[in-house]
Write an enzyme that holds these catalytic residues in place. Sequence first.
Site, short mmCIF file in Angstrom:
data_model
loop_
_atom_site.label_atom_id
_atom_site.label_comp_id
_atom_site.label_asym_id
_atom_site.label_seq_id
_atom_site.Cartn_x
_atom_site.Cartn_y
_atom_site.Cartn_z
N ASP A 94 -36.91 -11.53 -40.65
CA ASP A 94 -35.89 -12.04 -41.58
C ASP A 94 -34.77 -11.04 -41.82
O ASP A 94 -34.93 -9.83 -41.64
CB ASP A 94 -36.54 -12.35 -42.94
N HIS A 146 -39.47 -8.10 -41.19
CA HIS A 146 -38.02 -8.02 -41.40
C HIS A 146 -37.38 -7.10 -40.36
O HIS A 146 -37.96 -6.08 -39.99
CB HIS A 146 -37.71 -7.50 -42.81
ZN LIG Z 1 -34.81 -12.83 -46.69
#
Ligand SMILES: [Zn+2]
Length: 390
Positions: free
Chosen positions: A207, A354
């Site tokens: 992400d 992430h």
């Molecule tokens: Zn996010």
Amino acid sequence: MDVLAGTPVEPPRPLDGPRGEPGRRRHLVLLALVALGLVAAGLVVLHGKSQAAPQVQVVLSRDGSDVAVEVVAGTDLTQLLTDFELLPVDGRLLSVSGEVLEASIDPAQVLVDGSPVELAGVQLSGQSTRVEVVDGVDRVEGTRTVVEEVPPPAGPDVLRHVEERGAPGRVERTIGEVSGEVASVETVVAPRAPVATTSRVVALTFDDGPSAAWTPYVLEILRSRGVKATFCMVGTAVAKNPELARRIVAEGHQVCNHTQGHDLGLAEAGAERVQGEVGGGRATMIDNGLPEPGYYRPPGGNLSDTVVSVARSQGERVLMWKVDTKDWQSRSTTESVLQNLREQVEPGAVILMHDGGGSNRFTSVAVLATVIDELKAQGYGFTFPIIDPP
Ligand SMILES: [Zn+2]
């Protein structure tokens, strides 16, 4: 109407609508009974007013049933047939459900002593005559068969596990070729619903990128280990790093919409703000040459019905996760990430990591190779959130 014996006899009453087939049949049965009764009693029915006037012996016939009556010469044939509910009925064109499509496709006939007559104005004369009513025959329209594909049922709104795509089914519809009515539907192949996979696979998701600082490292580790992943991109980051965003796609990974500006308050936001963020992220990705995303990942995992329906309306499934490695937390370590993974991973798990956002993705990058190697050692393969069935 009189009977010679002096007992009044009325013509039988209609038992059904004037065109009702059952009524017509019951009526004939009644007529036949009346006729039998008359024969047994040796009576003759008089259909007329005067006993002194010349009489005509009439045999009324329909559908193979006869009834003999005696009427006054000059009696109007139409009136006689009306009294006995024997007016001829034309054959109709019926739809597959029985609706009348055409009132007269097979005209009825009335034969007097074997010759067809036009009913209007015919008066009965002579000593005896035979009147035969030949109804037209109803015909049901023809049918044609069409084969149609039936889409598979939709999966759940929110994905947390890798889903095996459903498959469409096929039905055969038999359709009235004039009316278009559906006579029957037969399932040839039942559609298959999508299911959570039980295969030993996981879906890695990253992400908040693309990030010029961290995404290239993530890409390099994935490439070196032959692993494909899904990148949930933020529109502003795509606009800042369009080349990098396109490189992600070029290296065989999939894209996912993570909104335009990573608005964490969308669960409480109105439709306009949701539309701006969810629609904006998608538009920025497409404008920068990325494929249309098939997934939507909500910032912070914050969902509302509005968010779900806006995402779905633009063709994106909401993609949540089963394993949160918490790599995004500032206090996370490679050990804490691996610990979270070991506790939560299972076949089909979507794993959250992430490659951007925040200030530092050092832990994410540092642990990634080990994450992949550990999962491989446990027999896991790496795939996308929605896959074809094995
Ligand atoms: Zn996010």
